[in-house]
Design a protein around this motif. Structure first.
Motif, PDB file in Angstrom:
ATOM      1  N   UNK A   1     -14.385  -5.696  40.360  1.00 36.57           N
ATOM      2  CA  UNK A   1     -14.767  -4.964  39.450  1.00 36.57           C
ATOM      3  C   UNK A   1     -15.664  -3.849  39.911  1.00 36.57           C
ATOM      4  N   UNK A   2     -16.437  -4.125  40.968  1.00 38.12           N
ATOM      5  CA  UNK A   2     -17.280  -2.795  41.467  1.00 38.12           C
ATOM      6  C   UNK A   2     -16.288  -1.870  42.083  1.00 38.12           C
ATOM      7  N   UNK A   3     -15.303  -2.308  42.667  1.00 39.37           N
ATOM      8  CA  UNK A   3     -14.556  -1.271  43.360  1.00 39.37           C
ATOM      9  C   UNK A   3     -13.766  -0.277  42.347  1.00 39.37           C
ATOM     10  N   UNK A   4     -13.089  -1.158  41.190  1.00 35.72           N
ATOM     11  CA  UNK A   4     -12.490  -0.292  40.223  1.00 35.72           C
ATOM     12  C   UNK A   4     -13.391   0.498  39.416  1.00 35.72           C
ATOM     13  N   UNK A   5     -14.664   0.284  39.211  1.00 34.94           N
ATOM     14  CA  UNK A   5     -15.629   1.107  38.459  1.00 34.94           C
ATOM     15  C   UNK A   5     -15.927   2.373  39.657  1.00 34.94           C
ATOM     16  N   UNK A   6     -16.093   2.065  40.720  1.00 30.05           N
ATOM     17  CA  UNK A   6     -16.365   3.100  41.794  1.00 30.05           C
ATOM     18  C   UNK A   6     -15.082   4.108  41.896  1.00 30.05           C
ATOM     19  N   UNK A   7     -13.952   3.570  42.002  1.00 33.68           N
ATOM     20  CA  UNK A   7     -12.845   4.236  42.193  1.00 33.68           C
ATOM     21  C   UNK A   7     -12.703   5.214  40.916  1.00 33.68           C
ATOM     22  N   UNK A   8     -13.188   4.917  39.568  1.00 31.77           N
ATOM     23  CA  UNK A   8     -12.826   5.580  38.426  1.00 31.77           C
ATOM     24  C   UNK A   8     -14.018   6.805  38.475  1.00 31.77           C
ATOM     25  N   UNK A   9     -15.089   6.609  38.877  1.00 35.84           N
ATOM     26  CA  UNK A   9     -16.117   7.509  39.309  1.00 35.84           C
ATOM     27  C   UNK A   9     -15.770   8.580  40.226  1.00 35.84           C
ATOM     28  N   UNK A  10     -15.054   8.005  41.262  1.00 31.33           N
ATOM     29  CA  UNK A  10     -14.398   8.928  42.302  1.00 31.33           C
ATOM     30  C   UNK A  10     -13.661   9.851  41.851  1.00 31.33           C
ATOM     31  N   UNK A  11     -12.642   9.357  41.021  1.00 27.03           N
ATOM     32  CA  UNK A  11     -11.485  10.022  40.654  1.00 27.03           C
ATOM     33  C   UNK A  11     -12.016  10.975  39.603  1.00 27.03           C
ATOM     34  N   UNK A  12     -12.895  10.542  38.864  1.00 32.18           N
ATOM     35  CA  UNK A  12     -13.487  11.549  37.738  1.00 32.18           C
ATOM     36  C   UNK A  12     -14.032  12.678  38.311  1.00 32.18           C
ATOM     37  N   UNK A  13     -14.781  12.513  39.460  1.00 31.31           N
ATOM     38  CA  UNK A  13     -15.565  13.464  40.003  1.00 31.31           C
ATOM     39  C   UNK A  13     -14.498  14.493  40.811  1.00 31.31           C
ATOM     40  N   UNK A  14     -13.644  13.785  41.574  1.00 30.68           N
ATOM     41  CA  UNK A  14     -12.398  14.601  41.883  1.00 30.68           C
ATOM     42  C   UNK A  14     -11.683  15.528  41.193  1.00 30.68           C
TER      43      UNK A  14
END
Length: 201
Positions: free
Chosen positions: A116-129
């Motif tokens: 769950x932590x990885x999925x949330x972090x990936x969404x944050x990184x993708x949104x920022x990118x």
């Protein structure tokens, strides 16, 4: 590799030069690992290999920002016991299999939380990118220019002088062929620029 891809059902994407995002997991590990080695090695004796075990242990026992857990904890289901730690608490299990059952429960909880932590972090990184990134697509036979890396002179042309033809597409990676030399190059979409044709009235 093609047979394995068909058997397992994954899509094998090849990384491109000068584009670390293509192999993000390895590049991110190197970005953390190499500076640590550089700080402890003796540059004159080049004895970096003598510090590998301690640096790897520090990496494996440190909490990762993406998962929220250390690699050690993800593998063994508990925090590592260091020489400086207080003596471990004593647990008594009524049955020999109780420890195994408790370990399975701990591992299941840890892995679920880490996922769950990885999925949330990936969404944050993708949104920022994505907020700072264009996503152009190219088709077969498109004429483009590709970025030249490793320039020694700042005044040199940043893109190829000869047009390249897109001969294979697997977005975001493309295979292009030089119009003059017929040399094929694998290139990431970020290193491609379309050839703009201007017409005078």
């Amino acid at each position: 590799m093609e047979a394995m891809a068909k058997l397992v059902g994954y899509n094998h994407t090849y990384p491109t030069t000068y584009h670390p995002q293509s192999n993000g997991m390895i590049e991110r590990f190197n970005a953390t690992f190499i500076p640590r080695i550089a700080k402890v090695q003796d540059r004159e004796n080049n004895n970096w290999d003598g510090f590998l075990a301690s640096v790897v242990f520090a990496y494996n026992t440190g909490t990762h920002s993406t998962t929220g857990y250390s690699p050690y904890q993800l593998l063994f289901g508990r925090e590592p016991r260091l020489p400086t730690d207080q003596p471990a608490s004593t647990f008594t299990f009524r049955k020999p299999n109780d420890y195994y059952e408790q370990l399975k429960k701990n591992m299941k909880i840890i892995h679920r939380n880490a996922r769950e932590n990885m999925i949330n972090k990936q969404k944050q990184y993708k949104s920022r990118y994505d907020t700072q990134r264009n996503d152009p697509h190219y088709s077969l036979n498109d004429r483009v220019l590709i970025r030249k890396h490793g320039l020694k002179n700042k005044l040199d042309a940043k893109y190829s002088a000869t047009p390249q033809i897109v001969i294979r597409e697997d977005h975001p990676v493309y295979i292009v062929q030089d119009e003059s030399t017929q040399v094929e190059t694998r290139v990431h979409v970020n290193d491609i620029r379309p050839i703009c044709i201007t017409r005078s009235n």
